[in-house]
Design a protein around this motif. Structure first.
Motif, short mmCIF file in Angstrom:
data_model
loop_
_atom_site.label_atom_id
_atom_site.label_comp_id
_atom_site.label_asym_id
_atom_site.label_seq_id
_atom_site.Cartn_x
_atom_site.Cartn_y
_atom_site.Cartn_z
N GLY A 203 40.05 31.92 36.99
CA GLY A 203 39.44 32.50 38.17
C GLY A 203 38.54 33.68 37.83
N TYR A 204 37.92 34.20 38.88
CA TYR A 204 36.93 35.27 38.75
C TYR A 204 37.58 36.63 39.03
CZ TYR A 204 33.29 31.72 38.59
OH TYR A 204 32.51 30.66 38.23
N VAL A 205 37.26 37.59 38.18
CA VAL A 205 37.82 38.94 38.30
C VAL A 205 36.70 39.96 38.21
CG1 VAL A 205 39.42 40.62 37.29
CG2 VAL A 205 39.98 38.17 37.23
N ALA A 206 36.49 40.74 39.27
CA ALA A 206 35.46 41.78 39.27
C ALA A 206 35.96 42.99 38.47
CB ALA A 206 35.13 42.20 40.70
N VAL A 207 35.09 43.53 37.64
CA VAL A 207 35.40 44.74 36.87
C VAL A 207 34.63 45.89 37.52
CG1 VAL A 207 35.45 45.81 34.59
CG2 VAL A 207 35.63 43.32 34.80
N GLY B 217 46.83 47.56 24.46
CA GLY B 217 47.29 47.35 25.84
C GLY B 217 46.65 46.16 26.54
N LEU B 218 45.83 45.39 25.83
CA LEU B 218 45.09 44.31 26.49
C LEU B 218 45.96 43.08 26.76
CD1 LEU B 218 41.62 44.40 24.69
CD2 LEU B 218 42.40 45.66 26.70
N GLU B 219 46.94 42.82 25.89
CA GLU B 219 47.78 41.62 26.04
C GLU B 219 48.55 41.66 27.36
OE1 GLU B 219 51.13 39.60 23.31
OE2 GLU B 219 49.45 40.44 22.18
N ALA B 220 49.15 42.80 27.66
CA ALA B 220 49.91 42.95 28.91
C ALA B 220 48.98 42.87 30.12
CB ALA B 220 50.67 44.27 28.91
N LEU B 221 47.78 43.43 29.98
CA LEU B 221 46.79 43.38 31.07
C LEU B 221 46.40 41.93 31.38
CD1 LEU B 221 44.70 44.61 33.02
CD2 LEU B 221 43.15 44.88 31.05
N VAL B 222 46.13 41.17 30.34
CA VAL B 222 45.74 39.75 30.54
C VAL B 222 46.85 38.99 31.25
CG1 VAL B 222 45.26 37.58 29.32
CG2 VAL B 222 44.10 39.69 28.63
N LYS B 223 48.09 39.24 30.87
CA LYS B 223 49.24 38.56 31.50
C LYS B 223 49.28 38.84 33.01
CE LYS B 223 54.17 37.80 30.67
NZ LYS B 223 55.36 38.23 29.91
N THR B 224 49.08 40.12 33.37
CA THR B 224 49.08 40.50 34.79
C THR B 224 47.93 39.82 35.54
OG1 THR B 224 50.10 42.65 34.37
CG2 THR B 224 48.82 42.46 36.39
N VAL B 225 46.74 39.83 34.93
CA VAL B 225 45.55 39.27 35.58
C VAL B 225 45.70 37.77 35.78
CG1 VAL B 225 43.09 38.82 35.29
CG2 VAL B 225 43.99 41.08 34.78
N LEU B 226 46.18 37.06 34.75
CA LEU B 226 46.32 35.60 34.86
C LEU B 226 47.27 35.21 36.00
CD1 LEU B 226 46.40 34.50 31.11
CD2 LEU B 226 44.68 33.87 32.81
N ALA B 227 48.31 36.01 36.20
CA ALA B 227 49.27 35.71 37.27
C ALA B 227 48.64 35.78 38.66
CB ALA B 227 50.45 36.68 37.19
N LEU B 228 47.50 36.47 38.78
CA LEU B 228 46.82 36.62 40.08
C LEU B 228 45.81 35.51 40.33
CD1 LEU B 228 46.11 40.46 39.89
CD2 LEU B 228 47.92 39.34 41.23
N GLU C 217 32.28 39.36 46.21
CA GLU C 217 32.31 38.09 46.97
C GLU C 217 32.74 36.95 46.06
OE1 GLU C 217 28.54 37.46 48.86
OE2 GLU C 217 28.45 39.54 49.58
N GLY C 218 33.73 36.19 46.50
CA GLY C 218 34.13 34.98 45.78
C GLY C 218 34.99 35.22 44.56
N VAL C 219 35.49 36.46 44.37
CA VAL C 219 36.39 36.70 43.23
C VAL C 219 37.84 36.61 43.69
CG1 VAL C 219 34.68 38.11 42.01
CG2 VAL C 219 36.39 39.22 43.45
N ASP C 220 38.73 36.40 42.73
CA ASP C 220 40.15 36.24 43.03
C ASP C 220 40.93 37.53 42.92
OD1 ASP C 220 40.18 33.20 43.23
OD2 ASP C 220 39.35 33.48 41.23
N ALA C 221 40.42 38.45 42.13
CA ALA C 221 41.12 39.73 41.90
C ALA C 221 40.10 40.72 41.35
CB ALA C 221 42.27 39.55 40.91
#
Length: 297
Positions: free
Chosen positions: A9-13, A161-172, A87-91
């Motif tokens: 999915g799409y994630v806005a930064v 700290g990126l591994e834990a961040l990716v795990k959280t983001v993927l769950a969304l 617009e159109g992002v998931d998180a």
């Protein structure tokens, strides 16, 4: 044994200028797709960084920093690009600099909550905080009264700290297959990226104000066997600025071109022949028609 479903999915930064959004995007993608410099508002365009992992695919929408100042058409267009990316992002990732929170951070948070998105707070540059005992009170202060789907202290530059961040983001993200192939890293063309590599050097090598009066247009992009032949025009707003960009006997322009070429060869995996010119177009940064003509959305 059940396998973990693939998510994509799409994630806005999102965040105020100069908090490390592009550095984070590059770190997650594993390649330099977004230019970086120490200057605020280096990112001017919405850019998609494609980060592919075994468990899923995170499509990072890197954006210009949300800021209050809207003096010129350029600033207004950058703010529209940042807000339009919701617009159109998931998180969304709200990126802040460790130890800081100001009105523009609040502005970015309010924009995300107004869009109804799950927001992950990314506290970047924690490596710069010498006294780590100050981190917990700071996190408690900035999260009080605000709703986050996760809070992650990281260092994008040091890739910690990126591994834990990716795990959280993927769950969304929704359960679905990859939206891009594994070898794709951005939705932007090589032509666009070439222009950004030249502009990065302008941001890094010029004085305080001058980089904001410059932009780059790629006039020529040709594949010649194993070589790329690229012609880049650097646009400035006044004759005096042109002289500064060129430098004494063309020295600065040569250095800008040489460093940009090295970055292009690294990214494109090919030899690059780069030519650069400097031309004057008065008031381009405050002219919406000129901005559209120069590739600003």
């Amino acid at each position: 044994m059940t396998s973990t479903p693939h998510r994509a999915g799409y994630v806005a930064v999102i965040g105020r200028p100069n908090v490390g959004k592009s550095t984070l995007t590059n770190a997650l993608v594993g390649a330099k797709v977004s230019i970086v410099s120490p200057r605020p508002q280096t990112t001017r365009h919405r850019l998609l960084g494609i980060a592919t992992f075994p468990e899923g695919q995170v499509l990072l929408v890197d954006t210009p920093g949300i800021h209050r100042e809207q003096k010129r058409a350029m600033n207004r267009m950058m703010n529209r690009a940042a807000r339009g990316s919701l617009e159109g992002v998931d998180a969304a990732l709200l990126v802040v600099r460790a130890g800081q929170w100001d009105d523009e951070d609040t502005l970015a948070y309010d924009a995300l909550r107004g869009a109804g998105l799950p927001v992950v707070l990314v506290v970047n540059q924690v490596d710069r905080i010498a006294d780590k005992t100050k981190l917990l009170p700071y996190l408690a202060q900035i999260t009080e009264g605000r709703e986050f789907a996760g809070v992650h202290p990281i260092s994008a530059l040091k890739r910690s700290g990126l591994e834990a961040l990716v795990k959280t983001v993927l769950a969304l993200l929704p359960e679905q297959g990859p939206l891009y192939s594994e070898d794709e890293i951005t939705d932007k063309s090589q032509r666009f990226l070439a222009g950004e590599m030249v502009r990065e050097q302008l941001m890094r090598q010029l004085g305080e104000e001058l980089p904001y009066a410059t932009t780059v247009e790629i006039e020529r992009f040709e594949v010649d066997g194993a070589m790329l032949r690229i012609g880049a025009v650097i646009w400035v707003e006044r004759d005096g600025q042109k002289a500064i960009v060129i430098g004494k006997a063309g020295s600065r322009l040569r250095e800008i071109g040489a460093k940009a070429r090295v970055q292009m060869e690294r990214l494109f995996g090919a030899k690059v022949f780069l030519e650069t010119w400097v031309r004057v177009r008065e008031g381009w940064s405050d002219d919406e028609a000129a901005l559209r003509q120069l590739g600003y959305e």
